[in-house]
Design a protein around this motif. Structure first.
Motif, PDB file in Angstrom:
ATOM      1  N   PRO A   1       0.829  -1.207   0.000  1.00  0.00           N
ATOM      2  CA  PRO A   1       0.000   0.000   0.000  1.00  0.00           C
ATOM      3  C   PRO A   1       0.865   1.260   0.000  1.00  0.00           C
ATOM      4  N   GLN A   2       0.360   2.309  -0.621  1.00  0.00           N
ATOM      5  CA  GLN A   2       1.146   3.535  -0.808  1.00  0.00           C
ATOM      6  C   GLN A   2       1.643   4.130   0.510  1.00  0.00           C
ATOM      7  N   GLN A   3       0.756   4.160   1.541  1.00  0.00           N
ATOM      8  CA  GLN A   3       1.140   4.774   2.823  1.00  0.00           C
ATOM      9  C   GLN A   3       2.351   4.071   3.429  1.00  0.00           C
ATOM     10  N   LEU A   4       2.350   2.744   3.374  1.00  0.00           N
ATOM     11  CA  LEU A   4       3.461   1.965   3.927  1.00  0.00           C
ATOM     12  C   LEU A   4       4.684   2.065   3.021  1.00  0.00           C
ATOM     13  N   LEU A   5       4.461   1.980   1.700  1.00  0.00           N
ATOM     14  CA  LEU A   5       5.576   1.998   0.752  1.00  0.00           C
ATOM     15  C   LEU A   5       6.337   3.325   0.834  1.00  0.00           C
ATOM     16  N   THR A   6       5.596   4.398   1.023  1.00  0.00           N
ATOM     17  CA  THR A   6       6.236   5.719   1.140  1.00  0.00           C
ATOM     18  C   THR A   6       7.256   5.717   2.288  1.00  0.00           C
ATOM     19  N   GLN A   7       6.872   5.113   3.418  1.00  0.00           N
ATOM     20  CA  GLN A   7       7.787   5.054   4.575  1.00  0.00           C
ATOM     21  C   GLN A   7       8.989   4.159   4.287  1.00  0.00           C
ATOM     22  N   VAL A   8       8.743   3.052   3.563  1.00  0.00           N
ATOM     23  CA  VAL A   8       9.836   2.141   3.189  1.00  0.00           C
ATOM     24  C   VAL A   8      10.840   2.892   2.316  1.00  0.00           C
ATOM     25  N   LEU A   9      10.327   3.643   1.338  1.00  0.00           N
ATOM     26  CA  LEU A   9      11.188   4.393   0.421  1.00  0.00           C
ATOM     27  C   LEU A   9      11.947   5.508   1.138  1.00  0.00           C
ATOM     28  N   GLU A  10      11.293   6.146   2.108  1.00  0.00           N
ATOM     29  CA  GLU A  10      11.947   7.217   2.877  1.00  0.00           C
ATOM     30  C   GLU A  10      13.222   6.710   3.558  1.00  0.00           C
ATOM     31  N   LEU A  11      13.129   5.491   4.126  1.00  0.00           N
ATOM     32  CA  LEU A  11      14.296   4.902   4.798  1.00  0.00           C
ATOM     33  C   LEU A  11      15.422   4.631   3.799  1.00  0.00           C
ATOM     34  N   LEU A  12      15.072   4.126   2.600  1.00  0.00           N
ATOM     35  CA  LEU A  12      16.082   3.805   1.581  1.00  0.00           C
ATOM     36  C   LEU A  12      16.727   5.079   1.034  1.00  0.00           C
ATOM     37  N   VAL A  13      15.926   6.152   0.909  1.00  0.00           N
ATOM     38  CA  VAL A  13      16.469   7.444   0.444  1.00  0.00           C
ATOM     39  C   VAL A  13      17.386   8.041   1.521  1.00  0.00           C
ATOM     40  N   LYS A  14      16.919   7.940   2.760  1.00  0.00           N
ATOM     41  CA  LYS A  14      17.711   8.469   3.872  1.00  0.00           C
ATOM     42  C   LYS A  14      19.068   7.772   3.963  1.00  0.00           C
ATOM     43  N   ALA A  15      19.073   6.469   3.667  1.00  0.00           N
ATOM     44  CA  ALA A  15      20.324   5.696   3.705  1.00  0.00           C
ATOM     45  C   ALA A  15      21.153   5.912   2.437  1.00  0.00           C
ATOM     46  N   LYS A  16      20.592   6.672   1.474  1.00  0.00           N
ATOM     47  CA  LYS A  16      21.260   7.017   0.211  1.00  0.00           C
ATOM     48  C   LYS A  16      21.482   5.816  -0.704  1.00  0.00           C
ATOM     49  N   VAL A  17      20.675   4.778  -0.553  1.00  0.00           N
ATOM     50  CA  VAL A  17      20.701   3.649  -1.483  1.00  0.00           C
ATOM     51  C   VAL A  17      19.899   4.051  -2.721  1.00  0.00           C
ATOM     52  N   LEU A  18      18.797   4.767  -2.472  1.00  0.00           N
ATOM     53  CA  LEU A  18      17.994   5.314  -3.573  1.00  0.00           C
ATOM     54  C   LEU A  18      18.104   6.837  -3.558  1.00  0.00           C
ATOM     55  N   VAL A  19      17.871   7.424  -4.728  1.00  0.00           N
ATOM     56  CA  VAL A  19      17.892   8.882  -4.850  1.00  0.00           C
ATOM     57  C   VAL A  19      16.516   9.333  -5.320  1.00  0.00           C
ATOM     58  N   ASN A  20      15.972  10.357  -4.663  1.00  0.00           N
ATOM     59  CA  ASN A  20      14.638  10.865  -5.007  1.00  0.00           C
ATOM     60  C   ASN A  20      14.752  12.339  -5.393  1.00  0.00           C
ATOM     61  N   GLU A  21      15.284  12.577  -6.573  1.00  0.00           N
ATOM     62  CA  GLU A  21      15.500  13.967  -7.000  1.00  0.00           C
ATOM     63  C   GLU A  21      14.249  14.554  -7.637  1.00  0.00           C
ATOM     64  N   GLU A  22      13.458  13.698  -8.287  1.00  0.00           N
ATOM     65  CA  GLU A  22      12.209  14.159  -8.889  1.00  0.00           C
ATOM     66  C   GLU A  22      11.043  13.659  -8.057  1.00  0.00           C
ATOM     67  N   THR A  23       9.945  14.367  -8.111  1.00  0.00           N
ATOM     68  CA  THR A  23       8.756  13.965  -7.356  1.00  0.00           C
ATOM     69  C   THR A  23       8.308  12.576  -7.788  1.00  0.00           C
ATOM     70  N   GLU A  24       8.139  11.704  -6.785  1.00  0.00           N
ATOM     71  CA  GLU A  24       7.641  10.343  -6.986  1.00  0.00           C
ATOM     72  C   GLU A  24       8.467   9.545  -7.993  1.00  0.00           C
ATOM     73  N   GLN A  25       9.752   9.890  -8.156  1.00  0.00           N
ATOM     74  CA  GLN A  25      10.632   9.113  -9.040  1.00  0.00           C
ATOM     75  C   GLN A  25      11.845   8.687  -8.213  1.00  0.00           C
ATOM     76  N   TYR A  26      12.143   7.391  -8.236  1.00  0.00           N
ATOM     77  CA  TYR A  26      13.211   6.867  -7.381  1.00  0.00           C
ATOM     78  C   TYR A  26      14.257   6.157  -8.241  1.00  0.00           C
ATOM     79  N   ASP A  27      15.533   6.600  -8.106  1.00  0.00           N
ATOM     80  CA  ASP A  27      16.627   6.004  -8.882  1.00  0.00           C
ATOM     81  C   ASP A  27      17.584   5.279  -7.941  1.00  0.00           C
ATOM     82  N   LEU A  28      18.250   4.232  -8.477  1.00  0.00           N
ATOM     83  CA  LEU A  28      19.308   3.564  -7.722  1.00  0.00           C
ATOM     84  C   LEU A  28      20.519   4.491  -7.697  1.00  0.00           C
TER      85      LEU A  28
END
Length: 758
Positions: A626-653
Motif C-alpha cells: 500500500p502507498q502509505q506503507l511503501l512511502t515510509q519504506v522508500l523514505e528509509l532507503l532514500v535516507k540511507a542514500k541507497v535510492l535517490v529521489n531527485e524528482e517527485t515520486e521518481q526513485y533512482d538507484l
C-alpha cells in the motif's frame, strides 16, 4: 563453744515446769547465742527431753490450756506448743523495742540482721521439736485447727504478728525505707542491693497459706511491698517523663524510656520477686509509653523524613509494647511511602516535559524501585520486618506503582513501561557485564511486577516484545529468557506463562525444520531459514494487505510450501512478510556491500535488477505494498542514500552509494508499526479479558449451580483480580452474553438469581 552443763537433763517423768525450764534455756541459747555454738550431746539432750515429754501419757491436771477431756500425749504437745508461743512473743517484743528509734537504712540493716539470726535459730528449734511437728501438730491440723503450725512456720507467724506488722504500721517504716532506697537508686545513687533483696525476701517468706504450710503465698509481699512499690513507681515516672519532655526532644526521650525499662527489668532480676515483673513492666509501659504515645506518633514523620534509623528502631520497640501502639505508625508509614513514590514519578515527568509517553522505561522503573528499596530497608532495619509494616509498604507501593503522574487515568502504563524495561534488559545490547547483574536486574523487575494490578497487560506487552526478540534473534541469552519466564510462572502460575514457553518450543522446532528442508533441498539458490510459529501462541498478525513475492525468491518459496504441505497435511501457512528479513549483495558498485533489509525493502530493491529508475506508482504495482506503507519504506532507503529521489515520486538507484561498513543495516522500525504496538496490545487485552470473565463465570456457575447476582460478581472479582482488576460493568456485560448464549439462565420467581445450564 557449747551450752554450759549447769542445768541437768530432767528425767523422762519430769513435770512441765521442770521440762520447760530445761528446754527454754536451750531454746534461748540457740535463738540468741548460736554463734557461741551448741554441743551435739547438749542438742541431743534437748531433743530427747522434748520427745520424752511429748510421748508421756501422764495427765497433768494443772494444764493451763483447759483442753477438757483431751488427755495423754495430746495434752503434752499443747503444753510445749503454748510455751513456745510465749517464748517467741517475749523474744520478739524485746527486738521490737529496739526498733523504736531506727529508720531508713539503719532500720533495714537491723531488721535484716535479726531476720537472719532469728530464722537460722528457728530452723534449729524446728528440728528439736520434730516429734511435736510429726505427731501433735499434724494431728491438730488434720482435725481442722488451722491456727496450729509446724514450729518453723509458727516462728514466722509470730515474727509477722509481733515484729513485722507493728513496724510496718508505724509510718510504713519497712516498705517506706525500701522505697526510699529504690528512689535513690533511680536517681543515680549507689545502694546496697543485697540488703534490699534480703528484706524483700523476708516479705515473701512471711506469706502463709493456711491450708498448706509448704505452699508459697505472696499475700504479705503484695500487700505490704508490691502495691506501694508500684504506686511509687507510677508517681516517679509520671513526674520524671513530663519534666524530661519539657526540656528535651522526643528522640532523647526515646533513649530515656528505653533505659528506664531496662533498669526496671534489671531491678526485678536483682532484688524483687519474679511475680512482680509483669505488673511492674506493665505499669512502666503505661506511664512511659502509653501516656506519651500521641507525642511519639506525631514525631514519627520527622524521624522518617530525616532517616533517623536508631530513633525509629527505638520508637518501634517502645510502641510495640503497648496495645495498638503501632497501628498509627503503620498508617503514617503507608502514607509516607505513597507520597515518596508519587513525588519521585512527578519529578521525572516534570524533568521530561509534560509527555509521559516519552518517559524512559529504565528511568521510570529505577525511580519506583529506589522508593521501594529505601522503604523496604527501613521496614527490615527499623521495624524488624514486622508483618503490619510489610503490609503498609505493599499497599502504598501498589497505589503509586499503578496510579501516578506518568500513568494518568490508565492502569496500563506501568505494566507497559515495566515490560519495555524487561525487554531492554533481555536484549543483546543491555550493557549488563555479568549474568549475575542481569539476574539481579530481573529480580528487581519482579519486585514491581508483584504490585501490578493489571498483570495481563504486562503479559501482553511482554509477550509481544519476547516474540520480536526471538524472531529477530536479539535475546541476551536463552538462560536469561528462561529465568524470567520461571519467575513469572512462580508468581502467577503455569497458565500465565504457557504461551511464552510455547514460543521457545516453536523456535526449537523451526530450527529442526530448516535443517531438514536444507537436507532435502541441497541445491537451493539462496540461503534460507524459516520460522513456523503457532497462531495461538504468538502475539503477531499477518499484514492486512497483499504482497507480490519477488521472482528472486519465488522458487524457494514454492519448494518450501510444497515440502511443508507433505510434512504436515492439513495445516495452513500464513506468511508474515512484515517480520521477514533479508540480506542482499550489491553487484553494481566497485565495493561489494551486504544490505540487511526487511522483506518490503528487498521487494523494492530487487526491482532495480531490471530498472534504473522507477516511479512510486510502478513500485506499488510491482510489490502490491500500500502507498502509505511503501512511502515510509522508500523514505528509509532514500535516507540511507541507497535510492535517490531527485524528482517527485521518481526513485533512482544511487550509483555513488558509499558506506564505512560492509554490512549495512537498512532494516529500521517503521513509525506506523511502533505507534500501533501499544494500541494493538491493549485491544488484545480487552478481547482476552472478555473471554477470561466469561470463562470464570461459567466455571463458578458449574461448581455452584445457582447463584445470586451480587455474590456471583464478588466471586468473579475474587478469582480474577490476581491477573487484572475487572470492572463491574464488564462482568454484567459478560453475564448478559452468557444468558444469550444459554450457558446460564435466570431462575423463575427468584430475583437476580442465575442457574447453570448443563
Amino acid at each position: 563453744m557449747s551450752i554450759s552443763n549447769d542445768s541437768t537433763m530432767p528425767p523422762a517423768t519430769a513435770d512441765l515446769a521442770t521440762t520447760w525450764a530445761f528446754l527454754e534455756d536451750g531454746v534461748d541459747h540457740i535463738m540468741t547465742k548460736l554463734q557461741t555454738g551448741v554441743s551435739y550431746s547438749k542438742y541431743m539432750s534437748l531433743y530427747t527431753v522434748a520427745y520424752n515429754y511429748c510421748t508421756s501419757s501422764k495427765i497433768n491436771t494443772n494444764n493451763e490450756m483447759g483442753m477438757g477431756n483431751r488427755t495423754g500425749a495430746n495434752l503434752m504437745g499443747s503444753d510445749l506448743y503454748n510455751h513456745l508461743i510465749r517464748y517467741f512473743v517475749v523474744h520478739l517484743k524485746s527486738l521490737r523495742d529496739r526498733t523504736e528509734n531506727l529508720q531508713d537504712e539503719e532500720l533495714l540493716r537491723y531488721y535484716a540482721a535479726e531476720w537472719d539470726r532469728y530464722t537460722t535459730g528457728a530452723n534449729y528449734i524446728n528440728r528439736l521439736f520434730t516429734y511435736l511437728n510429726r505427731h501433735w501438730v499434724k494431728r491438730e491440723r488434720d482435725e481442722g485447727r488451722k491456727n496450729v503450725y509446724p514450729v518453723y512456720t509458727l516462728s514466722l507467724v509470730q515474727w509477722k504478728t509481733n515484729l513485722f506488722v507493728p513496724i510496718q504500721q508505724k509510718h510504713v517504716k519497712l516498705a517506706g525505707a525500701i522505697l526510699r532506697l529504690i528512689q535513690q537508686q533511680r536517681n543515680g545513687e549507689t545502694i546496697d542491693q543485697g540488703l534490699v533483696k534480703k528484706v524483700v525476701e523476708s516479705f515473701v517468706s512471711l506469706g502463709l497459706d493456711d491450708t498448706d504450710t509448704n505452699k508459697a503465698c505472696l499475700d504479705v509481699y503484695k500487700e505490704h511491698f508490691e502495691a506501694p512499690f508500684i504506686e511509687a513507681t507510677e508517681k516517679y515516672y509520671k513526674k520524671e517523663s513530663e519534666s524530661f519532655l519539657a526540656e528535651y526532644t522526643v528522640s532523647e526521650y526515646l533513649k530515656k524510656a528505653e533505659e528506664r525499662l531496662k533498669e526496671e527489668e534489671d531491678r526485678v532480676d536483682r532484688y524483687l520477686n519474679q511475680q512482680t515483673r509483669k505488673t511492674l513492666i506493665s505499669k512502666c509501659e503505661h506511664v512511659l509509653i502509653r501516656e506519651h504515645a500521641e507525642l511519639m506518633w506525631e514525631n514519627f514523620q520527622h524521624l522518617l523524613d530525616y532517616d533517623k534509623d536508631e530513633d525509629l528502631q527505638r520508637m518501634y520497640a517502645l510502641l510495640s509494647r503497648i496495645p495498638e501502639g503501632l497501628e498509627p505508625l503503620r498508617k503514617r508509614f503507608e502514607e509516607h511511602v505513597k507520597k515518596s513514590g508519587l513525588a519521585a514519578v512527578a519529578k521525572l515527568v516534570g524533568e521530561g516535559g509534560s509527555a509521559a509517553d516519552s518517559l524512559d522505561p529504565k528511568t521510570y522503573v529505577d525511580a519506583l524501585l529506589d522508593v521501594h528499596q529505601k522503604n523496604s530497608e527501613t521496614v527490615a532495619r527499623s521495624f524488624r520486618g514486622e508483618a503490619g509494616f510489610v503490609a503498609s509498604l505493599d499497599k502504598a507501593c501498589r497505589d503509586f506503582v499503578n496510579r501516578n503522574a506518568a500513568t494518568g487515568p490508565s492502569n496500563a502504563k506501568s505494566p507497559e513501561l515495566l515490560a519495555k524495561h524487561a525487554d531492554l534488559l533481555l536484549r543483546k545490547n543491555n550493557k549488563m557485564t555479568e549474568d549475575n547483574d542481569l539476574e539481579n536486574a530481573l529480580n528487581r523487575v519482579m519486585v514491581l511486577f508483584k504490585y501490578l494490578e493489571d498483570k495481563d497487560v504486562f503479559q501482553s506487552f511482554y509477550s509481544t516484545r519476547l516474540s520480536k526478540r526471538l524472531i529477530h534473534g536479539v535475546s541476551a541469552s536463552d538462560e536469561s529468557e528462561s529465568s524470567m519466564i520461571s519467575k513469572l510462572k512462580e508468581a502467577c502460575g503455569f497458565e500465565y506463562t504457557n504461551k511464552l514457553q510455547r514460543m521457545f518450543t516453536d523456535m526449537s522446532l523451526s530450527k529442526d525444520l530448516s535443517e531438514a528442508f536444507k537436507e532435502k533441498h541441497p541445491d537451493l539458490d539462496i540461503s534460507f531459514t524459516i520460522m513456523v510459529l503457532g497462531t495461538n501462541f504468538w502475539p503477531i498478525t499477518a499484514p492486512p494487505h497483499d504482497f507480490t513475492i519477488p521472482s528472486e525468491i519465488t522458487p524457494t518459496y514454492n519448494r518450501f510450501v510444497a515440502y511443508y504441505g507433505v510434512k504436515h497435511s492439513g495445516r495452513k501457512l500464513t506468511w508474515l512478510w512484515n517480520y521477514s528479513k533479508n540480506e542482499l549483495r550489491t553487484n553494481y558498485l566497485n565495493q561489494k556491500y551486504i544490505l540487511m533489509t526487511s522483506a518490503y525493502q528487498m521487494a523494492v530493491l530487487v526491482q532495480y535488477n531490471r530498472h534504473d529508475t522507477m516511479s512510486l506508482q510502478e513500485l506499488i504495482t510491482a510489490t502490491s505494498i500500500p502507498q502509505q506503507l511503501l512511502t515510509q519504506v522508500l523514505e528509509l532507503l532514500v535516507k540511507a542514500k541507497v535510492l535517490v529521489n531527485e524528482e517527485t515520486e521518481q526513485y533512482d538507484l544511487n550509483p555513488g552509494f558509499k558506506s564505512k561498513k560492509i554490512r549495512v543495516n537498512l532494516n529500521q522500525p517503521i513509525k506506523a508499526e511502533v505507534k500501533s504496538e501499544a494500541t494493538e496490545v491493549l485491544k488484545t487485552v480487552d478481547e482476552d479479558r472478555k473471554y477470561a470473565i466469561q470463562a470464570t463465570i461459567v466455571r463458578i456457575m458449574k461448581a455452584r449451580k445457582t447463584m445470586k447476582n451480587q455474590a456471583l460478581i464478588q466471586e468473579v472479582i475474587a478469582q480474577i483480580s490476581h491477573r487484572f482488576t475487572p470492572k463491574i460493568p464488564d462482568i454484567k456485560k459478560a453475564i448478559e452474553t452468557l444468558l444469550e448464549k444459554e450457558y446460564i439462565e435466570r431462575v423463575d420467581g427468584e430475583r437476580d438469581t442465575f442457574a447453570y445450564v448443563a
